[in-house]
Structure formats: C-alpha cells, structure tokens
Design an enzyme around this catalytic site. Structure first.
Site, short mmCIF file in Angstrom:
data_model
loop_
_atom_site.label_atom_id
_atom_site.label_comp_id
_atom_site.label_asym_id
_atom_site.label_seq_id
_atom_site.Cartn_x
_atom_site.Cartn_y
_atom_site.Cartn_z
N LYS A 1 -5.33 -9.89 -18.53
CA LYS A 1 -5.21 -10.15 -19.96
C LYS A 1 -5.04 -11.63 -20.30
O LYS A 1 -5.70 -12.13 -21.20
CB LYS A 1 -3.99 -9.37 -20.46
CG LYS A 1 -3.91 -9.26 -21.94
CD LYS A 1 -4.96 -8.29 -22.38
CE LYS A 1 -4.72 -7.68 -23.70
NZ LYS A 1 -5.42 -6.39 -23.79
N HIS B 1 7.58 -8.15 -3.71
CA HIS B 1 6.24 -8.52 -4.22
C HIS B 1 6.29 -9.88 -4.90
O HIS B 1 6.59 -9.96 -6.09
CB HIS B 1 5.75 -7.44 -5.20
CG HIS B 1 5.41 -6.16 -4.52
ND1 HIS B 1 4.17 -5.92 -3.98
CD2 HIS B 1 6.15 -5.08 -4.24
CE1 HIS B 1 4.15 -4.72 -3.41
NE2 HIS B 1 5.35 -4.19 -3.56
N CYS C 1 5.16 -6.39 1.61
CA CYS C 1 5.53 -4.97 1.52
C CYS C 1 4.87 -4.17 2.65
O CYS C 1 5.24 -4.35 3.80
CB CYS C 1 5.22 -4.41 0.14
SG CYS C 1 6.20 -2.94 -0.21
N TYR C 2 3.88 -3.31 2.34
CA TYR C 2 3.25 -2.57 3.43
C TYR C 2 2.70 -3.53 4.49
O TYR C 2 2.82 -3.30 5.70
CB TYR C 2 2.11 -1.69 2.90
CG TYR C 2 1.47 -0.83 3.97
CD1 TYR C 2 2.00 0.40 4.31
CD2 TYR C 2 0.33 -1.27 4.66
CE1 TYR C 2 1.44 1.18 5.30
CE2 TYR C 2 -0.25 -0.51 5.65
CZ TYR C 2 0.31 0.73 5.98
OH TYR C 2 -0.26 1.49 6.95
N GLU D 1 3.92 -11.63 -5.82
CA GLU D 1 2.82 -11.76 -6.79
C GLU D 1 3.20 -11.27 -8.18
O GLU D 1 2.49 -11.49 -9.15
CB GLU D 1 1.58 -11.01 -6.28
CG GLU D 1 1.66 -9.48 -6.29
CD GLU D 1 2.38 -8.88 -5.07
OE1 GLU D 1 3.15 -9.61 -4.39
OE2 GLU D 1 2.18 -7.68 -4.81
N GLY E 1 0.83 -1.20 0.00
CA GLY E 1 0.00 0.00 0.00
C GLY E 1 0.86 1.24 0.00
O GLY E 1 2.05 1.18 0.29
N ASP F 1 -9.59 -7.39 -25.78
CA ASP F 1 -10.59 -7.36 -24.71
C ASP F 1 -12.00 -7.17 -25.26
O ASP F 1 -12.93 -7.88 -24.87
CB ASP F 1 -10.27 -6.25 -23.71
CG ASP F 1 -8.80 -6.25 -23.33
OD1 ASP F 1 -8.18 -7.32 -23.41
OD2 ASP F 1 -8.28 -5.18 -22.96
N1 ATP Z 1 -11.78 2.81 -31.30
C1 ATP Z 1 -12.66 2.24 -30.46
N2 ATP Z 1 -13.95 2.07 -30.82
C2 ATP Z 1 -14.84 1.54 -29.98
N3 ATP Z 1 -14.55 1.13 -28.74
C3 ATP Z 1 -13.29 1.27 -28.33
C4 ATP Z 1 -12.27 1.81 -29.15
N4 ATP Z 1 -11.11 1.81 -28.46
C5 ATP Z 1 -11.39 1.28 -27.26
N5 ATP Z 1 -12.69 0.96 -27.16
C6 ATP Z 1 -13.39 0.40 -25.98
O1 ATP Z 1 -12.60 0.63 -24.83
C7 ATP Z 1 -12.25 -0.62 -24.23
C8 ATP Z 1 -10.88 -0.56 -23.59
O2 ATP Z 1 -9.87 -0.42 -24.57
P1 ATP Z 1 -8.60 -1.36 -24.50
O3 ATP Z 1 -7.63 -0.89 -25.51
O4 ATP Z 1 -8.21 -1.49 -23.09
O5 ATP Z 1 -9.18 -2.78 -24.89
P2 ATP Z 1 -9.17 -3.53 -26.28
O6 ATP Z 1 -8.84 -2.57 -27.35
O7 ATP Z 1 -10.47 -4.22 -26.41
O8 ATP Z 1 -8.06 -4.59 -26.10
P3 ATP Z 1 -6.50 -4.38 -26.14
O9 ATP Z 1 -6.11 -4.12 -24.70
O10 ATP Z 1 -6.02 -5.67 -26.64
O11 ATP Z 1 -6.16 -3.23 -27.01
C9 ATP Z 1 -12.34 -1.60 -25.35
O12 ATP Z 1 -12.47 -2.91 -24.86
C10 ATP Z 1 -13.53 -1.11 -26.09
O13 ATP Z 1 -14.72 -1.52 -25.44
N1 GLN Z 2 4.61 -1.06 -2.06
C1 GLN Z 2 4.42 -0.88 -0.75
O1 GLN Z 2 3.65 -1.58 -0.09
C2 GLN Z 2 5.15 0.31 -0.15
C3 GLN Z 2 5.03 0.38 1.34
C4 GLN Z 2 5.46 1.74 1.88
N2 GLN Z 2 4.60 2.76 1.35
C5 GLN Z 2 6.93 1.99 1.49
O2 GLN Z 2 7.20 2.85 0.68
O3 GLN Z 2 7.81 1.35 2.01
#
Ligand code: ATP
Ligand code: GLN
Ligand code: XMP
Ligand code: MG
Length: 528
Positions: A383, A177, A90-91, A179, A63, A235
């Site tokens: 993703k 981290h 971390c935090y 994760e 955090g 997406d």
């Molecule tokens: N040119 C566009 N026309 C219509 N909707 C769009 C357009 N660009 C983005 N969006 C909307 O915004 C959302 C978020 O965009 P984002 O780029 O994160 O996702 P994506 O384009 O579907 O996938 P990717 O992350 O692979 O590019 C999209 O999923 C879509 O719903």
């Molecule tokens: N990523 C974190 O959890 C950071 C913890 C705290 N803020 C630090 O800077 O040490």
C-alpha cells in the site's frame, strides 16, 4: 567492494527463501527499503539453483510447518558451507538451528504478537539496540539449544534461544519477525545483517516503477480497449491512472454499486472522483443482483466467492454494453484492470505454499470461467508503495491517502446473513463512527476502522426504561503499515464514548457497542 563504474547492471540479489511465509514479500521489501536488491525464491529451490544466482546473501523466511514434522521443508546443510551470509527468521531460524545440530521443540509457551526479548549479547545483529525490546513473534516451536559455534544473543519467556549468530561463518538467526514494523528494531536488525553481517552497501535504488509499468501495460494491451474495475479506493485509482498514462482513452472505468458500500460513497465517486481525475466512468446499479446472490448465505468464504463471481459477471455485462455502444464494429474488451496488491495475493494463498487465510474477492474469489485477461500493475506492491506511485502520478491527495475499504464491502462486516435491513443498520452505525473519528482528527492515525454488525448475536439491554434485545456493533480500529500485520488503535475513551452513545441512541436495532482489542495476528482486520 566493486566500484560503481564496474558494478554489473543487475546486482547480486539477496535471496529470500520462501518457506510458505505470510511475510516473505515483506522481507524482500524491507531489504529493498535498505537499498539492497532482493528477489524471492521458493524453498523447493535446490542449493545449486540458489548458488547459480550468485546471491550476495540469503534470508530464510518463516513458515507454517514445524521443522521436526515428517515432510517439513528443510535446509540443505551444504548451504551453510557455501560462504554466503545467511539470516534465518522464525521457521528459517529453527530450520537453520536444526540443520546445524541445535535442538528445536515445542515449549508449550506459544508467542503471538508483541513479545519482550532480553538481549544477553548484542553481537553484530543486535548492536546498538536496547537490552530489552519488543519484538513481533508468531510461533509455537522454539530453539532450545544453539548449534556449536553460535553465540546466543537474546531470550524471551517462550524462546530459550530467541536470536543467535556465528559471526565468523556469517550465519545469523532470529525467532521474531524483524520485517514487521511492530518489531521495534526490526529494520535495524535487517540492516545489521545486510551491511555488517553480509558486507553489502546500500547502493541499489528502486527503478522507476511508473516507467516500467507503463511500458509493460502498453506491451500487454497494445491498441485494444480495456476496462478498469474502479472502487473509488486507492489501489484501483492508482491502477487506473497508470493505465490511463499508458493507453489514454482506450480505458473505460466501471464502478459496481453492489449495495454493500458505505453511506454516501457512490455519490462521492460519481462526483468528486470523476471531477478530480477526468476518467471515463460507468456506474452500474447492481444492488438487487448482489442481495439476491447473497440470500441466506452465512459462511464468510462462500460470501467472498459469490461476491467475486458477481463482480466479474457485472464486468462482462459492462463490456457487452460498451461493445454494443461502439456499434457493429466494436471489438470485444478482453482486458480487465484491477487494483490488486500483494497482500491480497498472499492472503488468498497465492504466495508459494502460503496458507489461504481468506479469499480476497479480486484474487481467490474470481470465478474459474474468467474470460478477461487481467491487468494488475500493482500486484507486487504494498500500500505505501502504491501511495508513493500515486503521488508521483499526480493522483489527488484525498484519494491517495484514503483509508482502505474492502471490495466485498459491508457484506463481510455483517456476521451472519446479509439483508437490506441489516445493511441499513450497519450503514448508519458506520457513518456515525466515521463522522466522529474524523471530527476528532483521528483519520491519519488509523489505518482503517471496520464497523461490524454481529447480526446473529443478541443481548439484553435497557433503553427508555424498557427491555431491548438488540445486536452488538463492534468497532475495529487498527494501526498498520501494510495490512499484513496490525495492532488495535488506542482511541481516546471520550471519542469511543461519544461513538457508543450516538450509535445506541440513533440506531434502534443496536443496544451495545464493543471494542475489538486484538492484534493481527492472531486476528485479521476484517471479521470475515
Ligand atoms: N465497487 C467496486 N466496483 C468496481 N471495482 C471494484 C469495487 N470494489 C473493488 N473493486 C476492484 O477490486 C480491487 C480490490 O479492491 P480493494 O478494496 O483491495 O482496492 P481499492 O478499493 O482499489 O483500494 P483500497 O484498498 O484503498 O480500498 C479494486 O482495486 C478494484 O479493482
Ligand atoms: N512464523 C513461523 O515461521 C512459525 C514457525 C513454526 N511453524 C512455529 O510455529 O514455531
Ligand atoms: O478488496 C478487498 N477484497 C477483499 O476481499 C478483502 N478482504 C480484506 N480486505 C482488506 O485487506 C486488508 C487485510 O484484511 P484482513 O486482515 O481482514 O485480511 C484490510 O485492509 C481489509 O479491509 C479486502 N480487500
Ligand atoms: Mg477498496
């Protein structure tokens, strides 16, 4: 251990307590990857509320606060007496150390990004991992002394205590981290905590996301009409496929040609996308509208908000046209499908207490007067999980494996004002970089490679024996697992050289090409 025959329908959760981390959802996901059921709860939950969920284990997230600051979120020491295994990250690690009588302070040596730690005693947590390992850190405070009863497991140059455990009380903590994929043995550390530390079995497999989502979409939409914002990216393609599976031809997809797309992209959607998915698609030419709205704007957040707002205005126009086409009896289209992912939500400050890094156009950039009810079946997924769902749904591989491209497009890759000429310059440079990376067979290695025009920066060059005063282009190739963290991709020098030569030869406004060698954190992937 409970035998499968008598196991309850909902397993006891591993609770991830969110202290406003950028990575809380990621922790939950890594736990799910270890086939252990996990849920996130806010740090405002009391110990009683947590214990009421009968947790199998608790993980305290990172955090932004400092544990010693006034008003910083803290952990009730009673939590550690409840007999529930706890892992602090971390935090969470610092908060745990402080609550149990250890000391936390600033060392003056902040550690961001790849950090070497030295293991002094592997214990349960680090068993079987190397004596020296690279971890991913992002902190300014450090644990200086471990609480009584704890064994110090590792140190780093900025963290006198980088990991500790009290195996008897089943309490564990790490400064880094685990994760994050860039921590070399991160998943092993989590699994040691879950399996050995907490004694859990890897017996939870994720339910059928598709079946659940299809049912949820049907329940939300009923027999109404729905439009899907379709970008051509992964997406929205997967979101559209899910909605199509759920409600079939009640769906119309709308692609906005905002003039901020890369070379050839709109044509690709119009031809290949429709051919391979059979979706019902409307393309709206809105280039003028977006350019006008962005006129004179230089601030990144303002650009994002304007683009988010104009997107919605276009969808409103599209819905009016769809209704008009359906004739006098056409009903309003109330539902808008977006391919929003969890990282978009987190980075827009949507996670509990998380900082707003940038407003993604489809989340934090939405206008306040939004009339649509949003349908976002991928909002809790990452993703690679979305790609897995897409493959399962039969979305073509060339769409599922595409590199991400942000909705605000080249608008947030021009540092400075967005103009038609600058867009043209960037489009040419971007096309060259993409062509050469593809030719070199590097697409699969790179998560994405933003090409950025520093429109407000000029530098002196010499071309054809004459002086030039042109703009730099930045190449930002990154490797990532989920865009939450990233490292710069070590591209071969000869490929970089070809890209640089071609861009400076073929794009007259550009006289310099530079490489961005920053990890995330501290940089983000996009420059704005
Ligand atoms: N040119 C566009 N026309 C219509 N909707 C769009 C357009 N660009 C983005 N969006 C909307 O915004 C959302 C978020 O965009 P984002 O780029 O994160 O996702 P994506 O384009 O579907 O996938 P990717 O992350 O692979 O590019 C999209 O999923 C879509 O719903
Ligand atoms: N990523 C974190 O959890 C950071 C913890 C705290 N803020 C630090 O800077 O040490
Ligand atoms: O649809 C989008 N709308 C946005 O406003 C937006 N901003 C960043 N991105 C993409 O998100 C990922 C993380 O990017 P950052 O490290 O720059 O935050 C990267 O994949 C970025 O390309 C966006 N996608
Ligand atoms: Mg996109």
């Amino acid at each position: 251990m409970t035998s499968p025959a008598t196991a309850p329908a909902t397993p006891r959760p591993v609770l991830v307590v969110d202290f406003g981390a950028q990575y809380a959802q990621l922790i939950a996901r890594r736990v799910r990857e270890a086939k252990v059921y996990s849920e996130i709860v806010p740090h405002t939950f009391t110990t009683e509320q947590m214990l009421a969920k009968d947790p199998a284990a608790i993980i305290l997230s990172g955090g932004p606060s400092s544990v010693y600051a006034a008003g910083a979120p803290f952990v009730d020491p009673a939590l550690f007496d409840a007999g529930v295994p706890v892992l602090g990250i971390c935090y969470g690690f610092q908060a745990m150390a402080q609550a149990l009588g250890g000391t936390v302070a600033q060392t003056g040596a902040r550690e961001y990004g790849g950090t070497e730690v030295e293991v002094c005693s592997a214990g349960v947590l680090l068993a079987g991992t190397p004596a020296n390992q690279t971890t991913w850190m992002s902190h300014g405070d450090s644990v200086h002394s471990a609480p009584e009863g704890f064994e110090v497991l590792a140190t780093s140059s900025g963290s006198p205590v980088a990991a500790f455990e009290d195996a008897g009380r089943r309490l564990y903590g790490v400064q880094w981290h685990p994760e994050v994929k860039h921590s070399a043995h991160g998943q092993a550390v989590l699994e040691h905590f879950l399996y050995e530390g907490a004694g859990l079995a890897p017996d939870w497999t994720p339910g059928n996301v598709i079946a659940d989502q299809v049912a949820a979409i049907r329940a939300q939409i009923g027999d109404a009409r729905v439009i899907c914002a379709l970008s051509g990216g992964v997406d929205s393609a997967v979101a559209a496929a899910l909605v199509q599976e759920a409600v079939g031809d009640q769906l119309t997809c709308v692609h906005v040609d905002h003039g901020l797309m890369r070379a050839g992209e709109v044509e690709q959607i119009e031809n290949d996308f429709v051919a391979s998915t059979g979706v019902n698609l409307v393309i709206r030419d809105e280039k003028e509208r977006f350019l006008a709205a962005l006129d004179g704007v230089r601030d990144p957040e303002t650009k994002r908000k304007i683009i988010g707002r104009e997107f919605i205005r276009v969808f409103e126009d599209a819905q009016r046209d769809i209704v008009a086409e359906a004739g006098a009896h056409g009903e309003q289209v109330r539902f808008l499908v977006q391919g929003t992912l969890y990282p978009d939500v987190v980075e827009s400050g949507g996670g509990e207490g998380a900082a707003n890094i940038k407003s993604h156009h489809n989340v934090g950039g939405l206008p306040d007067d939004l009339q649509f009810e949003l349908v976002e079946p991928l909002r809790t997924l990452f993703k690679d999980e979305v790609r897995a769902v897409g493959r399962e749904l039969g979305v073509p591989e060339e769409i599922v494996s595409r590199q991400p491209f942000p909705g605000p497009g080249l608008g947030i890759r021009i540092v400075g004002e967005v103009t038609a000429e600058r867009l043209e310059t960037l489009r040419k440079a971007d096309a060259i970089a993409r062509e050469e990376l593809t030719r070199a067979g590097l697409d699969g290695e790179i998560w994405q490679c933003p090409v950025v025009l520093l429109a407000d920066v000029r530098s002196v060059g010499v071309q054809g024996d004459g002086r030039t005063y042109g703009h730099p282009i930045v190449l930002r190739p990154v490797s990532s697992e989920d865009a939450m963290t990233a490292d710069w991709t070590r591209l071969p020098y000869d490929v970089l050289s070809v890209i640089s030569t071609r861009i400076t030869n073929e794009v007259s406004e550009v006289n310099r090409v530079v490489l961005d060698v920053t990890s995330k954190p501290p940089g983000t992937i996009e420059w704005e």
